[in-house]
Design an enzyme around this catalytic site. Structure first.
Site, PDB file in Angstrom:
ATOM      1  N   ASP A  73       0.826  -1.209   0.000  1.00 42.90           N
ATOM      2  CA  ASP A  73       0.000   0.000   0.000  1.00 42.90           C
ATOM      3  C   ASP A  73       0.858   1.255   0.000  1.00 42.90           C
ATOM      4  O   ASP A  73       2.048   1.208   0.308  1.00 42.90           O
ATOM      5  CB  ASP A  73      -0.940  -0.008   1.219  1.00 42.90           C
ATOM      6  CG  ASP A  73      -0.295  -0.573   2.470  1.00 42.90           C
ATOM      7  OD1 ASP A  73       0.926  -0.399   2.642  1.00 42.90           O
ATOM      8  OD2 ASP A  73      -0.986  -1.205   3.267  1.00 42.90           O
ATOM      9  N   ASN A 141      -7.468  -2.682  14.513  1.00 42.89           N
ATOM     10  CA  ASN A 141      -8.886  -2.819  14.145  1.00 42.89           C
ATOM     11  C   ASN A 141      -9.110  -4.005  13.194  1.00 42.89           C
ATOM     12  O   ASN A 141     -10.191  -4.164  12.647  1.00 42.89           O
ATOM     13  CB  ASN A 141      -9.404  -1.525  13.506  1.00 42.89           C
ATOM     14  CG  ASN A 141      -8.728  -1.219  12.163  1.00 42.89           C
ATOM     15  OD1 ASN A 141      -7.808  -1.928  11.753  1.00 42.89           O
ATOM     16  ND2 ASN A 141      -9.177  -0.170  11.501  1.00 42.89           N
ATOM     17  N   HIS A 143      -7.457  -4.559  10.326  1.00 46.43           N
ATOM     18  CA  HIS A 143      -7.163  -4.342   8.892  1.00 46.43           C
ATOM     19  C   HIS A 143      -5.942  -5.140   8.455  1.00 46.43           C
ATOM     20  O   HIS A 143      -5.048  -5.425   9.259  1.00 46.43           O
ATOM     21  CB  HIS A 143      -7.033  -2.850   8.550  1.00 46.43           C
ATOM     22  CG  HIS A 143      -5.771  -2.159   8.984  1.00 46.43           C
ATOM     23  ND1 HIS A 143      -5.733  -0.816   9.287  1.00 46.43           N
ATOM     24  CD2 HIS A 143      -4.491  -2.584   9.149  1.00 46.43           C
ATOM     25  CE1 HIS A 143      -4.506  -0.460   9.599  1.00 46.43           C
ATOM     26  NE2 HIS A 143      -3.726  -1.527   9.530  1.00 46.43           N
ATOM     27  N   GLU A 148      -9.790  -1.574   5.539  1.00 46.54           N
ATOM     28  CA  GLU A 148     -10.349  -1.255   6.852  1.00 46.54           C
ATOM     29  C   GLU A 148     -11.655  -2.036   7.052  1.00 46.54           C
ATOM     30  O   GLU A 148     -12.231  -2.545   6.077  1.00 46.54           O
ATOM     31  CB  GLU A 148     -10.618   0.262   6.939  1.00 46.54           C
ATOM     32  CG  GLU A 148      -9.391   1.139   6.686  1.00 46.54           C
ATOM     33  CD  GLU A 148      -8.380   1.155   7.856  1.00 46.54           C
ATOM     34  OE1 GLU A 148      -8.418   0.239   8.706  1.00 46.54           O
ATOM     35  OE2 GLU A 148      -7.545   2.074   7.885  1.00 46.54           O
TER      36      GLU A 148
HETATM   37  C1  F6R Z   1       1.441  -1.542   6.051  1.00 46.34           C
HETATM   38  C2  F6R Z   1       0.184  -2.263   6.186  1.00 46.34           C
HETATM   39  C3  F6R Z   1      -0.570  -2.253   7.468  1.00 46.34           C
HETATM   40  C4  F6R Z   1       0.310  -2.629   8.662  1.00 46.34           C
HETATM   41  C5  F6R Z   1      -0.497  -2.616   9.954  1.00 46.34           C
HETATM   42  C6  F6R Z   1       0.373  -2.880  11.162  1.00 46.34           C
HETATM   43  O1  F6R Z   1       1.995  -1.752   4.765  1.00 46.34           O
HETATM   44  O2  F6R Z   1      -0.214  -2.846   5.248  1.00 46.34           O
HETATM   45  O3  F6R Z   1      -1.653  -3.140   7.380  1.00 46.34           O
HETATM   46  O4  F6R Z   1       0.862  -3.891   8.454  1.00 46.34           O
HETATM   47  O5  F6R Z   1      -1.132  -1.374  10.105  1.00 46.34           O
HETATM   48  O6  F6R Z   1       1.264  -1.814  11.329  1.00 46.34           O
HETATM   49  P1  F6R Z   1       2.420  -1.881  12.418  1.00 46.34           P
HETATM   50  O7  F6R Z   1       3.370  -2.925  11.960  1.00 46.34           O
HETATM   51  O8  F6R Z   1       3.044  -0.515  12.392  1.00 46.34           O
HETATM   52  O9  F6R Z   1       1.779  -2.223  13.719  1.00 46.34           O
END
Ligand code: F6R
Length: 253
Positions: A73, A141, A143, A148
């Protein structure tokens, strides 16, 4: 799609213990394929792994020519060199990615949501053989990538509004500016099309999402629950992230 096998779950002492296992995943897929496409996740979960990967690519222990890199992303409007963006983060933690980007061996997620560009991005990955190995994190959450809660599982690469908790979790990274509101993300359908999925979750703030992913309904209320529709998923947790799992969870170790 119906999963033939439940996700394999492994609980580790700490996040650092995941690094050699993640490197082994990468070496296995590189060893088995002809320049496979490997898709990386960003975020704190993967910083140790990405630094270790950078060292291996720099030393030649893993040849940078052996695979094609991509990622999940990008924030809308964040060109590769812009601080705070995903490509910038990946190249900062793993500097050899910058050279791969320059010679087209790193496929960046478009930072504008033009529909034709998003289709072209997915087609480019398909032409390269499709994603052989997809690394994933999980939001508190539930995701995965920036799908989301409420996102339809059928979506491919698309533009999305970030949830309030996602923006809060990103706030420090953008301070004193506001965190972005929108991003371009791989969809659940894109993620499920990868041949192997490896998800890491570390820390107590992920425990509820991990439980919902593995034991809640398979539904858009918890996007990560879609992984149970894939037959080749490996989940690495530390003890805090695993704290709400039932002891008898299928596939747990
Ligand atoms: C980032 C992504 C997100 C993260 C998730 C966890 O490329 O796709 O889904 O993997 O938000 O983020 P962290 O590792 O910062 O807790």
């Amino acid at each position: 799609m119906t999963a033939s096998q439940a996700p394999t779950v492994r609980v580790l002492d700490d996040a650092a213990a995941a690094v050699p296992l993640l490197l082994a995943e990468l070496h296995r897929v590189v060893g088995a394929g002809t320049r496979p496409v490997v898709s990386f996740a960003t975020g704190g979960t993967y910083s140790g792994f990405l630094r270790a990967l950078g060292r291996q690519l720099q030393s030649g222990e893993l040849p940078a020519t052996a695979f094609v890199a991509t990622h999940l992303d990008e924030y809308e409007g964040f060109a590769p060199e812009r601080r705070g963006g995903m490509v910038h983060e990946l190249c900062s933690l793993c500097p050899p990615f910058a050279a791969m980007l320059a010679r087209d061996a790193f496929v960046p997620v478009p930072n504008a949501g033009d529909a034709a560009q998003l289709v072209a991005h997915e087609q480019r990955l398909q032409r390269a053989g499709g994603v052989a190995l997809q690394f994933l994190g999980i939001g508190r959450n539930g995701h995965i990538a920036f799908n989301e809660p409420g996102t339809a599982f059928e979506l491919g690469c698309h533009t999305t509004e970030l949830a309030a908790t996602t923006r809060e979790d990103a706030r420090a990274r953008f301070a004193p500016d506001e965190p972005p509101r929108r991003a371009i993300t791989s969809g659940i359908a894109t993620i499920l099309a990868a041949r192997r999925l490896v998800l890491c979750a570390f820390g107590a703030n992920k425990a509820a999402a991990v439980r919902a992913m593995l034991h809640g309904p398979i539904a858009p209320t918890c996007p990560a629950s879609a992984l149970r529709r894939h037959g080749d998923v490996f989940i690495l947790l530390d003890r805090a992230a695993a704290a709400e799992l039932e002891r008898s969870a299928p596939g747990s170790a």
